[in-house]
Design a protein around this motif. Structure first.
Motif, short mmCIF file in Angstrom:
data_model
loop_
_atom_site.label_atom_id
_atom_site.label_comp_id
_atom_site.label_asym_id
_atom_site.label_seq_id
_atom_site.Cartn_x
_atom_site.Cartn_y
_atom_site.Cartn_z
N SER A 32 0.84 -1.19 0.00
CA SER A 32 0.00 0.00 0.00
C SER A 32 0.88 1.25 0.00
O SER A 32 1.90 1.29 0.69
N ASP A 34 0.55 3.99 1.48
CA ASP A 34 0.68 4.64 2.79
C ASP A 34 1.53 3.83 3.77
O ASP A 34 1.76 4.25 4.89
N THR A 35 2.02 2.68 3.35
CA THR A 35 2.93 1.87 4.17
C THR A 35 4.35 2.31 3.89
O THR A 35 4.83 2.22 2.77
N LYS A 36 5.03 2.79 4.92
CA LYS A 36 6.37 3.37 4.75
C LYS A 36 7.48 2.64 5.51
O LYS A 36 8.63 2.72 5.13
N ASP A 80 4.97 0.11 10.26
CA ASP A 80 3.69 -0.17 9.61
C ASP A 80 3.51 -1.67 9.40
O ASP A 80 2.39 -2.19 9.44
N ASP A 118 0.31 -6.34 9.66
CA ASP A 118 0.17 -5.14 8.85
C ASP A 118 -0.75 -4.19 9.62
O ASP A 118 -1.96 -4.41 9.68
N THR A 119 -0.19 -3.15 10.22
CA THR A 119 -0.99 -2.25 11.05
C THR A 119 -1.99 -1.44 10.24
O THR A 119 -2.99 -0.99 10.76
N LYS A 120 -1.72 -1.26 8.95
CA LYS A 120 -2.62 -0.49 8.09
C LYS A 120 -3.78 -1.35 7.59
O LYS A 120 -4.83 -0.84 7.26
N ASN A 121 -3.54 -2.67 7.53
CA ASN A 121 -4.56 -3.57 7.00
C ASN A 121 -4.46 -4.93 7.72
O ASN A 121 -3.88 -5.88 7.20
#
Length: 169
Positions: A32, A34-36, A80, A118-121
């Motif tokens: 993604s 936004d994953t950095k 992330d 995966d903290t975003k998803n």
């Protein structure tokens, strides 16, 4: 004038092709935008045979492959993406026998249990066991081929982990 129109059309077609590719990665990862960042916890050796240093070697190789095949930054906390786990198997066994009932070839197998977050998803989280092996002649001592074997095994396991977590293969 025709030449100018020709170059303009080629430029426009090229622009639309590039736009259509979106977030494609040449390494096959599907991360993604936004994953950095990512973090890799220390993979402790919990196998029945303890070989000093193989845990740190594995941890470093996993960090290196992610750094080399993605554009993510390595952090020590609050990444992330997060990898953690342990080495759960280090095992040597004969694979081929001779007519004298002795081993002709041995196989070193290493297995690693990995937890990926995966903290975003969070629906992309994975827990899986990965293993690979290295065969060598029984006439050679395991200690003589250990470094090469570990390198080969870890290259395969870390690539499999990357594929399962970021490339979704």
């Amino acid at each position: 004038m025709i030449q100018k129109i020709k170059y303009t059309i080629i430029a426009l077609v090229g622009f639309f092709i590039i736009q259509g590719c979106g977030a494609y990665s040449f390494t096959g990862t599907n991360i993604s935008p936004d994953t950095k960042t990512f973090q890799v916890g220390f993979f402790q050796n919990q196998a029945s045979i303890i070989i000093p240093g193989i845990d740190q070697t594995f941890t470093n190789q996993l960090q290196d492959i992610i750094l080399n095949q993605t554009n993510l930054d390595l952090v020590t906390s609050n990444g992330d993406l997060a990898y953690e786990g342990e080495i759960v198997q280090y095992y040597v066994a004969p694979t081929n026998a001779t007519s004298a009932n002795t081993a002709a070839q041995n196989r070193l197998t290493i297995a690693v249990n990995v937890r990926f977050y995966d903290t975003k998803n969070p629906k992309e989280d994975v827990e899986k066991r990965f293993s690979f092996f290295f065969d060598y002649p029984a006439s050679q001592a395991e200690t003589a081929v250990r470094d090469e074997a570990i390198q080969v095994i870890y290259e395969r396991i870390t690539q499999d982990i990357l594929n399962a977590t970021l490339a979704k293969w």
